[in-house]
Design a protein around this motif. Structure first.
Motif, PDB file in Angstrom:
ATOM      1  N   VAL B  33       0.846  -1.197   0.000  1.00  0.00           N
ATOM      2  CA  VAL B  33       0.000   0.000   0.000  1.00  0.00           C
ATOM      3  C   VAL B  33       0.880   1.246   0.000  1.00  0.00           C
ATOM      4  O   VAL B  33       1.829   1.341   0.775  1.00  0.00           O
ATOM      5  N   SER B  34       0.564   2.193  -0.890  1.00  0.00           N
ATOM      6  CA  SER B  34       1.242   3.490  -0.859  1.00  0.00           C
ATOM      7  C   SER B  34       0.348   4.499  -0.152  1.00  0.00           C
ATOM      8  O   SER B  34      -0.853   4.527  -0.411  1.00  0.00           O
ATOM      9  N   ILE B  35       0.949   5.291   0.694  1.00  0.00           N
ATOM     10  CA  ILE B  35       0.200   6.381   1.315  1.00  0.00           C
ATOM     11  C   ILE B  35       0.752   7.684   0.760  1.00  0.00           C
ATOM     12  O   ILE B  35       1.935   7.991   0.915  1.00  0.00           O
ATOM     13  N   LEU B  36      -0.108   8.392   0.048  1.00  0.00           N
ATOM     14  CA  LEU B  36       0.292   9.647  -0.595  1.00  0.00           C
ATOM     15  C   LEU B  36      -0.402  10.808   0.081  1.00  0.00           C
ATOM     16  O   LEU B  36      -1.436  10.648   0.710  1.00  0.00           O
ATOM     17  N   GLY B  37       0.149  11.999  -0.115  1.00  0.00           N
ATOM     18  CA  GLY B  37      -0.507  13.189   0.418  1.00  0.00           C
ATOM     19  C   GLY B  37       0.459  14.349   0.423  1.00  0.00           C
ATOM     20  O   GLY B  37       1.668  14.153   0.291  1.00  0.00           O
ATOM     21  N   HIS B  38      -0.071  15.556   0.598  1.00  0.00           N
ATOM     22  CA  HIS B  38       0.767  16.763   0.618  1.00  0.00           C
ATOM     23  C   HIS B  38       1.605  16.793   1.893  1.00  0.00           C
ATOM     24  O   HIS B  38       1.356  16.028   2.827  1.00  0.00           O
ATOM     25  N   ASN B  39       2.586  17.701   1.946  1.00  0.00           N
ATOM     26  CA  ASN B  39       3.345  17.901   3.184  1.00  0.00           C
ATOM     27  C   ASN B  39       2.364  18.306   4.275  1.00  0.00           C
ATOM     28  O   ASN B  39       1.548  19.201   4.071  1.00  0.00           O
ATOM     29  N   GLY B  40       2.431  17.636   5.392  1.00  0.00           N
ATOM     30  CA  GLY B  40       1.534  17.978   6.485  1.00  0.00           C
ATOM     31  C   GLY B  40       0.171  17.298   6.400  1.00  0.00           C
ATOM     32  O   GLY B  40      -0.740  17.633   7.148  1.00  0.00           O
ATOM     33  N   SER B  41       0.019  16.314   5.500  1.00  0.00           N
ATOM     34  CA  SER B  41      -1.285  15.662   5.359  1.00  0.00           C
ATOM     35  C   SER B  41      -1.519  14.597   6.430  1.00  0.00           C
ATOM     36  O   SER B  41      -2.620  14.095   6.585  1.00  0.00           O
ATOM     37  N   GLY B  42      -0.454  14.230   7.148  1.00  0.00           N
ATOM     38  CA  GLY B  42      -0.601  13.241   8.218  1.00  0.00           C
ATOM     39  C   GLY B  42       0.017  11.888   7.896  1.00  0.00           C
ATOM     40  O   GLY B  42      -0.084  10.961   8.694  1.00  0.00           O
ATOM     41  N   GLU B 199       7.051   5.595  -7.528  1.00  0.00           N
ATOM     42  CA  GLU B 199       7.139   4.617  -6.456  1.00  0.00           C
ATOM     43  C   GLU B 199       5.735   4.065  -6.173  1.00  0.00           C
ATOM     44  O   GLU B 199       5.559   2.865  -5.971  1.00  0.00           O
ATOM     45  N   ALA B 200       4.763   4.947  -6.187  1.00  0.00           N
ATOM     46  CA  ALA B 200       3.394   4.550  -5.852  1.00  0.00           C
ATOM     47  C   ALA B 200       2.817   3.565  -6.872  1.00  0.00           C
ATOM     48  O   ALA B 200       2.031   2.688  -6.521  1.00  0.00           O
ATOM     49  N   VAL B 201       3.236   3.704  -8.127  1.00  0.00           N
ATOM     50  CA  VAL B 201       2.676   2.874  -9.195  1.00  0.00           C
ATOM     51  C   VAL B 201       3.011   1.388  -8.967  1.00  0.00           C
ATOM     52  O   VAL B 201       2.300   0.499  -9.440  1.00  0.00           O
ATOM     53  N   LEU B 202       4.046   1.120  -8.195  1.00  0.00           N
ATOM     54  CA  LEU B 202       4.444  -0.262  -7.926  1.00  0.00           C
ATOM     55  C   LEU B 202       3.488  -0.970  -6.970  1.00  0.00           C
ATOM     56  O   LEU B 202       3.442  -2.189  -6.903  1.00  0.00           O
ATOM     57  N   SER B 203       2.744  -0.184  -6.193  1.00  0.00           N
ATOM     58  CA  SER B 203       1.944  -0.786  -5.129  1.00  0.00           C
ATOM     59  C   SER B 203       0.597  -1.277  -5.642  1.00  0.00           C
ATOM     60  O   SER B 203       0.164  -0.941  -6.736  1.00  0.00           O
ATOM     61  N   ASP B 204      -0.071  -2.120  -4.819  1.00  0.00           N
ATOM     62  CA  ASP B 204      -1.386  -2.645  -5.194  1.00  0.00           C
ATOM     63  C   ASP B 204      -2.460  -1.578  -5.021  1.00  0.00           C
ATOM     64  O   ASP B 204      -3.420  -1.518  -5.766  1.00  0.00           O
ATOM     65  N   ARG B 205      -2.284  -0.764  -3.989  1.00  0.00           N
ATOM     66  CA  ARG B 205      -3.344   0.169  -3.622  1.00  0.00           C
ATOM     67  C   ARG B 205      -2.722   1.494  -3.189  1.00  0.00           C
ATOM     68  O   ARG B 205      -1.618   1.504  -2.637  1.00  0.00           O
ATOM     69  N   ILE B 206      -3.436   2.575  -3.466  1.00  0.00           N
ATOM     70  CA  ILE B 206      -2.974   3.895  -3.038  1.00  0.00           C
ATOM     71  C   ILE B 206      -4.017   4.504  -2.109  1.00  0.00           C
ATOM     72  O   ILE B 206      -5.211   4.484  -2.412  1.00  0.00           O
ATOM     73  N   VAL B 207      -3.543   5.007  -0.985  1.00  0.00           N
ATOM     74  CA  VAL B 207      -4.416   5.732  -0.063  1.00  0.00           C
ATOM     75  C   VAL B 207      -3.957   7.188  -0.108  1.00  0.00           C
ATOM     76  O   VAL B 207      -2.780   7.473   0.110  1.00  0.00           O
ATOM     77  N   VAL B 208      -4.866   8.097  -0.442  1.00  0.00           N
ATOM     78  CA  VAL B 208      -4.501   9.515  -0.506  1.00  0.00           C
ATOM     79  C   VAL B 208      -5.025  10.214   0.744  1.00  0.00           C
ATOM     80  O   VAL B 208      -6.215  10.159   1.049  1.00  0.00           O
ATOM     81  N   GLY B 212      -5.211  15.337   7.065  1.00  0.00           N
ATOM     82  CA  GLY B 212      -5.445  14.388   8.148  1.00  0.00           C
ATOM     83  C   GLY B 212      -6.575  13.401   7.928  1.00  0.00           C
ATOM     84  O   GLY B 212      -6.897  12.622   8.813  1.00  0.00           O
ATOM     85  N   ARG B 213      -7.208  13.442   6.773  1.00  0.00           N
ATOM     86  CA  ARG B 213      -8.303  12.507   6.496  1.00  0.00           C
ATOM     87  C   ARG B 213      -7.999  11.685   5.242  1.00  0.00           C
ATOM     88  O   ARG B 213      -7.214  12.110   4.402  1.00  0.00           O
ATOM     89  N   VAL B 214      -8.674  10.530   5.145  1.00  0.00           N
ATOM     90  CA  VAL B 214      -8.502   9.720   3.939  1.00  0.00           C
ATOM     91  C   VAL B 214      -9.365  10.326   2.833  1.00  0.00           C
ATOM     92  O   VAL B 214     -10.582  10.347   2.931  1.00  0.00           O
ATOM     93  N   LEU B 215      -8.700  10.852   1.798  1.00  0.00           N
ATOM     94  CA  LEU B 215      -9.433  11.463   0.691  1.00  0.00           C
ATOM     95  C   LEU B 215      -9.918  10.368  -0.254  1.00  0.00           C
ATOM     96  O   LEU B 215     -11.034  10.412  -0.764  1.00  0.00           O
ATOM     97  N   LYS B 216      -9.070   9.379  -0.491  1.00  0.00           N
ATOM     98  CA  LYS B 216      -9.440   8.289  -1.382  1.00  0.00           C
ATOM     99  C   LYS B 216      -8.556   7.073  -1.124  1.00  0.00           C
ATOM    100  O   LYS B 216      -7.399   7.206  -0.760  1.00  0.00           O
ATOM    101  N   SER B 217      -9.130   5.896  -1.315  1.00  0.00           N
ATOM    102  CA  SER B 217      -8.364   4.656  -1.211  1.00  0.00           C
ATOM    103  C   SER B 217      -8.869   3.758  -2.323  1.00  0.00           C
ATOM    104  O   SER B 217     -10.044   3.426  -2.379  1.00  0.00           O
ATOM    105  N   ASP B 218      -7.959   3.377  -3.225  1.00  0.00           N
ATOM    106  CA  ASP B 218      -8.409   2.619  -4.397  1.00  0.00           C
ATOM    107  C   ASP B 218      -7.224   1.873  -4.996  1.00  0.00           C
ATOM    108  O   ASP B 218      -6.075   2.114  -4.621  1.00  0.00           O
TER     109      ASP B 218
END
Lengths: 287, 268
Positions: B33-42, B199-208, B212-218
């Motif tokens: 799983v990749s966890i993506l987000g802006h600086n300070g997103s948590g 790096e994220a493209v290698l993972s099965d799933r991306i959580v954005v 501080g909140r989950v915007l999307k997980s797919d």
């Protein structure tokens, strides 16, 4: 010539006294204005060591560096007449994690600290703090804020403003965008480009990001095992066959262009060093 | 039951706004799983919570069925290893060997087994000849490889790479991604925290994450082309997908070109 390296070598000593040559026989000139240089090379190749010679933070163990007419060598460092303050003022060096060096209670005091240290009056230092804060893209409301409650990107901007407030002629930045999200990275690169264009300063950026090199640099320096192996423009650098053997990658734009040209047996005309240029060329080719 | 279960977790650093706000997330055994987000997103707060470096102020975290608490944090750290962005902040030993040994000592591994593991993983990351050197004289990429060897040697079920490639040169980054692929193939659950879509493209799933909140997980391939979601999080489309978007906007139909751009994107 603002900075001149003459056959510079630098040796680190290990705990057991064994020497390690971080720089070997580097000769190089950097102009006072008009340069936008990226300094690249694999980790451990000597980039930071080279940068730290640009403002006499390190003294060569071989050869000499001339910085605004002042000779820095093993011999001259022993002399009491060598004044380093003017050098540090003229060549501003921003470390890799400048945000760790913020310490004042307000952003304004933090930026004003450097110039005051160099004998600038309180009023003038505050004036500069405000001006430089705006140049790095933050508005006046930040002046009274605590630097510790800012985001990573904001902290980096404040620390860069602090160096700019000393009004250096040359700005040297050690991996200034690492750790920033893409939007923050692009915004900060635009700030450096503005400093170069509008304030007519020479900017030297250490980076691992080949896209930054390709899109911004007028000149590239490549370090490999302590040696300066390339000093020239980015277009020629990335058309060299041995670029991979220097642990460098090809920029995304160039990689994509080459892939498209090969797959569809087409030739795009002219340079495409920005995304916009590449898109325009593709559109043209599809007509 | 999922390997990692995060339920309604919130966390606030002293005097600031919420770093994580009611986050729920499950990660399966063997998943990447990749966890993506802006600086300070948590993102980094989340990773520190999973290894028990921070304590959730609300909500529950379970790893392998064990609820994370002061009493279980040592057990959890036997299951979850973490590699940080700045290798300078994770060195404790006088030599590279001591450093790799540190995690193993905490696991109370037999001496012989320990020596064997240290040498095996030092070789694996090409740092064997540096075992008796001082870590602080190494380059950033070398330090990061030592840090990775230390985590690999612990043979944890989960490894979190918290922006572990951000400071590396292209070759160093490629190597770390190679370790990730190999580990995941061998069954290790991988969590990568990154800004880098390659790096994220290698993972099965991306959580954005956003504010501080989950915007999307797919599935990764869905998030990859979701320009609106990426832009909301200060992220960028991969270059081939940006070109594809441009073609669409300009009404250019060229299926073979678009298919090619899509394939390029999936290959990073």
């Amino acid at each position: 010539m603002a900075i001149k390296f003459e056959r510079v070598g630098y040796e680190y000593k290990d705990i057991d006294g064994k020497g390690y040559l971080a720089l070997a026989d580097v000769t190089l000139n950097i102009n006072k204005t008009g340069e936008f240089i990226t300094l690249i090379g694999e980790t451990g190749s000597g980039k930071s060591t080279l940068a730290q010679h640009m403002n006499a933070l390190l003294t060569p163990t071989e050869g000499r560096v001339h910085i605004f007419g002042m000779k820095i060598s093993r011999e001259t460092r022993k002399s009491k007449n060598l004044k380093l303050n003017p050098i540090r003022q003229k060549v501003g060096l921003v470390f890799q994690f400048p945000e760790y060096q913020l310490f004042e209670e307000t952003v304004e005091n933090d930026i004003a600290f450097g110039p005051k240290n160099f004998g600038v009056s309180e009023a003038e230092a505050k004036e500069r703090a405000k001006k430089m804060l705006n140049i790095v893209g933050l508005d006046d409301s930040y002046l009274s804020r605590s630097p510790f409650n800012l985001s990573g990107g904001e902290k980096k901007r404040v620390s860069i403003a602090g160096i700019l407030a000393m009004e250096p002629d040359i700005l040297v930045l050690d991996e200034p965008t690492s750790g920033l999200d893409p939007l923050g990275r692009n915004a900060l690169l635009e700030v450096f480009y503005d400093i170069h264009q509008k304030l007519d300063k020479t900017v030297v950026i250490i980076t691992h990001d080949m896209n930054t090199v390709y899109e911004y640099a007028k000149r590239v320096l490549v370090m490999r095992e302590g040696n300066l192996v390339y000093d020239g423009n980015p277009t020629q650098l990335f058309s060299r066959k041995n670029v991979k053997s220097w642990n460098l990658d090809v920029p995304d734009i160039l990689k994509l262009r080459r892939a498209l040209e090969e797959k569809f047996s087409i030739t795009l005309e002219g340079e495409t060093r920005s995304k916009a240029q590449l898109m325009a060329k593709i559109k043209e080719a599809l007509r | 039951m999922s390997l990692i279960e995060i339920e309604n977790v919130s966390f606030t650093y002293h005097g600031n706004k919420k770093a994580l706000d009611d986050v729920s997330l499950s990660i399966e055994k063997g998943e990447w799983v990749s966890i993506l987000g802006h600086n300070g997103s948590g993102k980094s707060t989340l990773s520190k919570l999973i290894v028990g470096l921070l304590k959730p102020q609300q909500g529950v975290i379970r790893v392998g069925g064990i609820t994370l608490s002061a009493d279980t944090v040592r057990d959890i750290r036997k299951k979850v290893g973490i590699v940080f962005q700045n290798p300078d902040n994770q060195f404790v030993g006088v030599t590279v060997r001591d450093d790799i040994a540190f995690g193993l000592e905490n696991l109370q591994i037999e001496r012989e087994e320990m020596i064997e593991r240290i040498e095996h993983y030092a070789k694996k990351v090409d740092m064997y000849s540096y075992l008796n050197k001082e870590p602080h004289n190494l380059s950033g990429g070398q330090k990061q490889r030592v840090a990775i060897a230390g985590i690999l040697a612990m043979k944890t079920d989960v490894i979190i790479f918290d922006e572990a490639t951000a400071m590396l040169d292209p070759e160093g980054r490629e190597r770390v991604m190679e370790y990730m692929r190999a580990l995941n193939r061998e069954g290790t659950t991988i969590i990568t925290i990154t800004h880098d879509m390659k790096e994220a493209v290698l993972s099965d799933r991306i959580v954005v994450l956003k504010d501080g909140r989950v915007l999307k997980s797919d599935k990764s391939e869905n998030i990859l082309k979701d320009k609106a979601t990426l832009e909301k999080s200060n992220l960028e489309l991969l270059l081939p997908l940006e070109i594809m978007h441009y073609l669409n906007e300009n009404g250019i139909e060229n299926p073979s070109l678009k298919e090619f751009l899509w394939q390029l994107s999936l290959n990073g």
